[in-house]
Design an enzyme around this catalytic site. Structure first.
Site, short mmCIF file in Angstrom:
data_model
loop_
_atom_site.label_atom_id
_atom_site.label_comp_id
_atom_site.label_asym_id
_atom_site.label_seq_id
_atom_site.Cartn_x
_atom_site.Cartn_y
_atom_site.Cartn_z
N HIS A 63 33.28 -5.12 -8.62
CA HIS A 63 33.31 -6.38 -9.36
C HIS A 63 34.25 -6.32 -10.56
CE1 HIS A 63 28.91 -6.68 -7.79
NE2 HIS A 63 29.77 -7.07 -6.88
N LYS A 72 33.74 -2.38 -19.06
CA LYS A 72 32.34 -1.96 -18.98
C LYS A 72 32.18 -0.48 -19.30
CE LYS A 72 30.94 -5.26 -15.39
NZ LYS A 72 30.48 -5.40 -14.00
N TYR A 132 24.91 -1.29 -18.67
CA TYR A 132 26.31 -1.30 -19.08
C TYR A 132 26.55 -2.27 -20.21
CZ TYR A 132 26.21 -4.37 -14.89
OH TYR A 132 25.88 -5.26 -13.92
N ASP A 168 29.10 -9.14 -1.50
CA ASP A 168 29.90 -7.90 -1.44
C ASP A 168 30.43 -7.62 -0.03
OD1 ASP A 168 29.63 -7.57 -4.15
OD2 ASP A 168 28.05 -6.05 -4.01
#
Length: 194
Positions: A63, A72, A132, A168
């Site tokens: 992503h 991130k 994250y 996904d």
């Protein structure tokens, strides 16, 4: 407290290892400290924290988001997971290359990947929790993903039969991303030009 930063084969992706004080009562560590991150050349401003839990063999990713750009800092706080970053910056010398690192609640490693990288993970333990810190606030209007098993990238996932979301499973390939009208948002610039 000290912060150890390890480089990786991909420019701008780093492994962050905090100093841990541990005894028979438990442990203490600083997972983020603005001044230490700034000294190490890492972002020192994060605007959103996320926390996810997944079961064994789940693969999430790859992503990314471009408006606002989202870097991130990922860590595993329960269990073990394989964290991955893929360079999707147009013109980068490492475009399409990936880096993976086994991170766990035990080894306390964190992986930093800035905007311009697709990020993902797979869960190796019965369950894992990944937290994250993000440099951009989530927006579903400027996000996408790269197919987790794109053969052009060739990620060596340590899982045979992954559990995937429908989103996904249908993600675009790296080549489709490269040809898309949005790909220019992640154009690589050498350090001298920045």
């Amino acid at each position: 407290m000290k912060l150890r930063i390890e480089t990786t084969p991909i420019d701008d992706v780093r492994i962050v290892i905090p100093e841990v004080f541990e005894d028979d009562r438990g442990f203490f560590m600083e997972t983020y400290r603005e001044d230490r991150f700034a000294e190490a050349g890492l972002p020192s401003q994060f605007v959103q924290d996320n926390h996810s839990r997944s079961v064994k063999n789940v693969v999430r990713g790859l992503h990314f988001q471009w408006e606002p750009p989202m870097g991130k800092l990922m860590r595993v706080t329960f269990g073990t997971a394989f964290l991955v970053a893929v360079d999707i910056r147009i013109g980068s010398p490492t475009f399409g290359k990936w880096f993976g690192c086994e991170c766990s609640a035990q080894n306390k490693k964190q992986v930093w990947a800035p905007a311009g990288f697709g990020r993902g993970f797979c869960v190796l333990s019965d369950a894992a929790e990944i937290q994250y810190k993000c440099t951009g606030i989530y927006s579903n209007k400027a996000e996408s993903g790269i197919l987790w098993n794109d053969p052009v990238i060739g990620i060596e996932w340590p899982v045979k039969d992954p559990i995937l979301s429908e989103k996904d499973k249908k993600a675009q390939t790296l080549e489709q991303w490269k040809r898309s009208s949005d790909a220019h948002v992640f154009t690589y610039h050498t350090k001298e030009r920045q």
